[in-house]
Write a protein that holds these residues in place. Structure first.
Motif, mmCIF file in Angstrom:
data_model
loop_
_atom_site.group_PDB
_atom_site.id
_atom_site.type_symbol
_atom_site.label_atom_id
_atom_site.label_comp_id
_atom_site.label_asym_id
_atom_site.label_seq_id
_atom_site.Cartn_x
_atom_site.Cartn_y
_atom_site.Cartn_z
ATOM 1 N N PRO A 35 39.729 40.253 32.218
ATOM 2 C CA PRO A 35 38.453 40.768 32.046
ATOM 3 C C PRO A 35 38.229 42.208 32.671
ATOM 4 C CG PRO A 35 38.242 38.360 32.281
ATOM 5 C CD PRO A 35 39.867 38.623 32.629
ATOM 6 N N CYS A 36 38.941 42.303 33.874
ATOM 7 C CA CYS A 36 38.623 43.590 34.748
ATOM 8 C C CYS A 36 39.341 44.591 34.123
ATOM 9 C CB CYS A 36 38.937 43.414 36.219
ATOM 10 S SG CYS A 36 40.634 42.983 36.461
ATOM 11 N N TRP A 44 32.858 44.990 38.886
ATOM 12 C CA TRP A 44 33.411 44.206 39.903
ATOM 13 C C TRP A 44 33.224 44.868 41.388
ATOM 14 C CZ3 TRP A 44 34.768 43.602 35.251
ATOM 15 C CH2 TRP A 44 35.257 42.422 34.624
ATOM 16 N N CYS A 59 35.365 36.546 35.354
ATOM 17 C CA CYS A 59 36.542 36.250 36.301
ATOM 18 C C CYS A 59 37.025 34.688 35.948
ATOM 19 C CB CYS A 59 36.542 36.191 37.756
ATOM 20 S SG CYS A 59 36.624 37.865 38.195
ATOM 21 N N CYS A 62 39.925 34.351 33.392
ATOM 22 C CA CYS A 62 41.133 35.052 33.901
ATOM 23 C C CYS A 62 42.242 34.467 34.184
ATOM 24 C CB CYS A 62 40.741 36.176 34.937
ATOM 25 S SG CYS A 62 42.326 37.220 35.263
ATOM 26 N N GLN A 65 43.377 34.362 37.719
ATOM 27 C CA GLN A 65 42.339 33.994 38.763
ATOM 28 C C GLN A 65 42.728 33.303 39.938
ATOM 29 O OE1 GLN A 65 40.537 30.616 39.548
ATOM 30 N NE2 GLN A 65 39.083 31.728 40.739
ATOM 31 N N CYS A 68 44.543 35.824 42.104
ATOM 32 C CA CYS A 68 43.775 36.812 42.685
ATOM 33 C C CYS A 68 43.072 36.646 43.657
ATOM 34 C CB CYS A 68 42.946 37.413 41.328
ATOM 35 S SG CYS A 68 41.963 38.765 41.617
ATOM 36 N N GLY A 83 38.850 37.293 41.843
ATOM 37 C CA GLY A 83 39.214 35.868 41.528
ATOM 38 C C GLY A 83 37.742 34.853 41.221
HETATM 39 S S1 SF4 Z 1 40.303 37.162 38.426
HETATM 40 FE FE1 SF4 Z 1 40.929 39.024 39.336
HETATM 41 S S2 SF4 Z 1 42.344 40.175 38.088
HETATM 42 FE FE2 SF4 Z 1 41.155 38.535 36.792
HETATM 43 S S3 SF4 Z 1 39.318 39.599 35.968
HETATM 44 FE FE3 SF4 Z 1 38.690 38.678 38.027
HETATM 45 S S4 SF4 Z 1 39.183 40.469 39.694
HETATM 46 FE FE4 SF4 Z 1 40.380 40.932 37.605
#
Ligand code: SF4
Length: 109
Positions: A35-36, A44, A59, A62, A65, A68, A83
């Motif tokens: 997502p990021c 973020w 997140c 993700c 996650q 992260c 995360g």
């Molecule tokens: S969990 Fe980390 S890598 Fe995944 S979208 Fe969120 S900030 Fe980005």
């Protein structure tokens, strides 16, 4: 070109700790699943509490996650959503407070 949370912090690795594991894990999945990388990375690190909550929600889906979040906890990230959690000065906080003084009725709550 979208700059992700991962890319933003790559330049700061020496200060914040090694992000190599997270980059390696992220390299194993399509960018479209991160997502990021598919949304505006500013979410973020947003000033708006609603934008921060939206980033936290993104997140959840993700695939990296957990990695992260664990890395952010170890590095004691100074700020931003990692995360699915919001960090401020190295610790997870429940939500971002809006700018300005709290309303009188909020202070009593
Ligand atoms: S969990 Fe980390 S890598 Fe995944 S979208 Fe969120 S900030 Fe980005």
């Amino acid at each position: 070109m979208t700059i992700s949370v991962l890319d933003r912090n790559r330049a700061d690795e020496a200060v914040q700790g090694d992000l190599g594991d997270l980059h390696d894990a992220a390299a194993q999945v399509d960018d479209e699943l991160l997502p990021c990388r598919t949304n505006d990375a500013e979410l973020w690190f947003a000033e708006s509490p609603s934008d921060v909550e939206f980033a936290k929600t993104l997140c959840r889906d993700c695939p990296v996650q957990a990695l992260c979040l664990n890395g952010a906890l170890e590095r004691r990230e100074p700020w931003g959503v990692w995360g699915g959690e919001l960090f401020l000065q190295g610790v997870v906080i429940p939500r971002k407070r809006p700018r300005g003084r709290p309303r009188k009725d909020e202070a009593a709550a």
